[in-house]
Design a protein around this motif. Sequence first.
Motif, PDB file in Angstrom:
ATOM      1  N   THR A   1       0.918  -1.169  -0.126  1.00  9.28           N
ATOM      2  CA  THR A   1      -0.254  -0.155   0.045  1.00  9.28           C
ATOM      3  C   THR A   1       0.916   1.219   0.063  1.00  9.28           C
ATOM      4  O   THR A   1       1.896   1.208   0.933  1.00  9.28           O
TER       5      THR A   1
ATOM      6  N   ASN B   1     -14.865   7.153  -3.059  1.00  8.36           N
ATOM      7  CA  ASN B   1     -14.122   6.714  -1.633  1.00  8.36           C
ATOM      8  C   ASN B   1     -13.284   5.451  -2.293  1.00  8.36           C
ATOM      9  O   ASN B   1     -12.114   5.485  -1.826  1.00  8.36           O
ATOM     10  N   THR B   2     -13.540   4.879  -3.325  1.00  5.66           N
ATOM     11  CA  THR B   2     -12.551   3.899  -3.720  1.00  5.66           C
ATOM     12  C   THR B   2     -12.786   3.665  -5.261  1.00  5.66           C
ATOM     13  O   THR B   2     -13.793   3.754  -5.694  1.00  5.66           O
TER      14      THR B   2
ATOM     15  N   SER C   1     -11.219   0.982  -8.270  1.00  8.70           N
ATOM     16  CA  SER C   1     -10.186  -0.043  -8.585  1.00  8.70           C
ATOM     17  C   SER C   1      -9.811  -0.425 -10.016  1.00  8.70           C
ATOM     18  O   SER C   1     -10.793   0.207 -11.129  1.00  8.70           O
TER      19      SER C   1
ATOM     20  N   THR D   1      -6.176  -0.587  -6.382  1.00  8.44           N
ATOM     21  CA  THR D   1      -7.085   0.018  -5.639  1.00  8.44           C
ATOM     22  C   THR D   1      -6.966   1.219  -5.095  1.00  8.44           C
ATOM     23  O   THR D   1      -5.768   1.024  -4.130  1.00  8.44           O
TER      24      THR D   1
ATOM     25  N   THR E   1      -7.958   4.403  -2.754  1.00  8.52           N
ATOM     26  CA  THR E   1      -9.057   4.895  -1.839  1.00  8.52           C
ATOM     27  C   THR E   1      -8.805   6.568  -1.676  1.00  8.52           C
ATOM     28  O   THR E   1      -7.624   6.768  -1.784  1.00  8.52           O
TER      29      THR E   1
ATOM     30  N   ASP F   1      -9.922   9.663   1.101  1.00 11.89           N
ATOM     31  CA  ASP F   1     -10.678  10.432   2.214  1.00 11.89           C
ATOM     32  C   ASP F   1     -10.554  11.588   2.033  1.00 11.89           C
ATOM     33  O   ASP F   1      -9.500  12.343   2.666  1.00 11.89           O
TER      34      ASP F   1
ATOM     35  N   SER G   1      -5.009   9.562   0.576  1.00 13.77           N
ATOM     36  CA  SER G   1      -5.265   8.665  -0.410  1.00 13.77           C
ATOM     37  C   SER G   1      -4.399   7.637  -0.550  1.00 13.77           C
ATOM     38  O   SER G   1      -3.259   7.710   0.142  1.00 13.77           O
TER      39      SER G   1
END
Lengths: 108, 114
Positions: free
Chosen positions: A20, A55-56, A58, A63, A65, A67, A73
């Motif tokens: 991530t 919010n997300t 893919s 993927t 995200t 906020d 992110s």
Amino acid sequence: KNQVEQSPQSLIILEGKNCTLQCNYTVSPFSNLRWYKQDTGRGPVSLTIMTFSENTKSNGRYTATLDADTKQSSLHITASQLSDSASYSCQGSYIPTFGRGTSLIVHP
Amino acid sequence: GAVVSQHPSRVICKSGTSVKIECRSLDFQATTMFWYRQFPKQSLMLMATSNEGSKATYEQGVEKDKFLINHASLTLSTLTVTSAHPEDSSFYICSADRMNTEAFFGQGTRLTVV
């Protein structure tokens, strides 16, 4: 001007593992949040684009995200492959200026 | 997806000569194009924003007389490196903006000045 901070600056993982990447931003005005991948010696390629209300998002094994409250992110890469070795950048402004990004190296 | 074509992909020129790099949006009209330069192991550095039919906006520290930008049509922007010197050797990349939502990048041009 927008400010984008990414972490980590570099990351080494084994093939098949997940990872991530993080992006903190302060943009004015906010356009959309984009993640790019750049292979060495090539131009950046768009991975995901998210509007303020999403919010997300893919795209295959990628993927992202978002906020909007915390202005953060992340880009999650699943089952990494050797071809994922590249530089990854997030952009939160209409004019895509690039910071240091995250250099990802996937080892066999 | 949208395609941006950049030409040439590689060029070697003699010091003191000029080099022109073309950036074309193949399947959409781009009112705005961006030019970047990237040195080895460094991030892309925005050089200038090119707007169709008007003068380009250069980032601080970029010499507008050295890096001439022309955006004469909605699908073509050119960057001319004038009187090139070895320190201008770099990777130059253009991007074209589509409907103010997304930028698509060219393949890049590797310039070597000898």
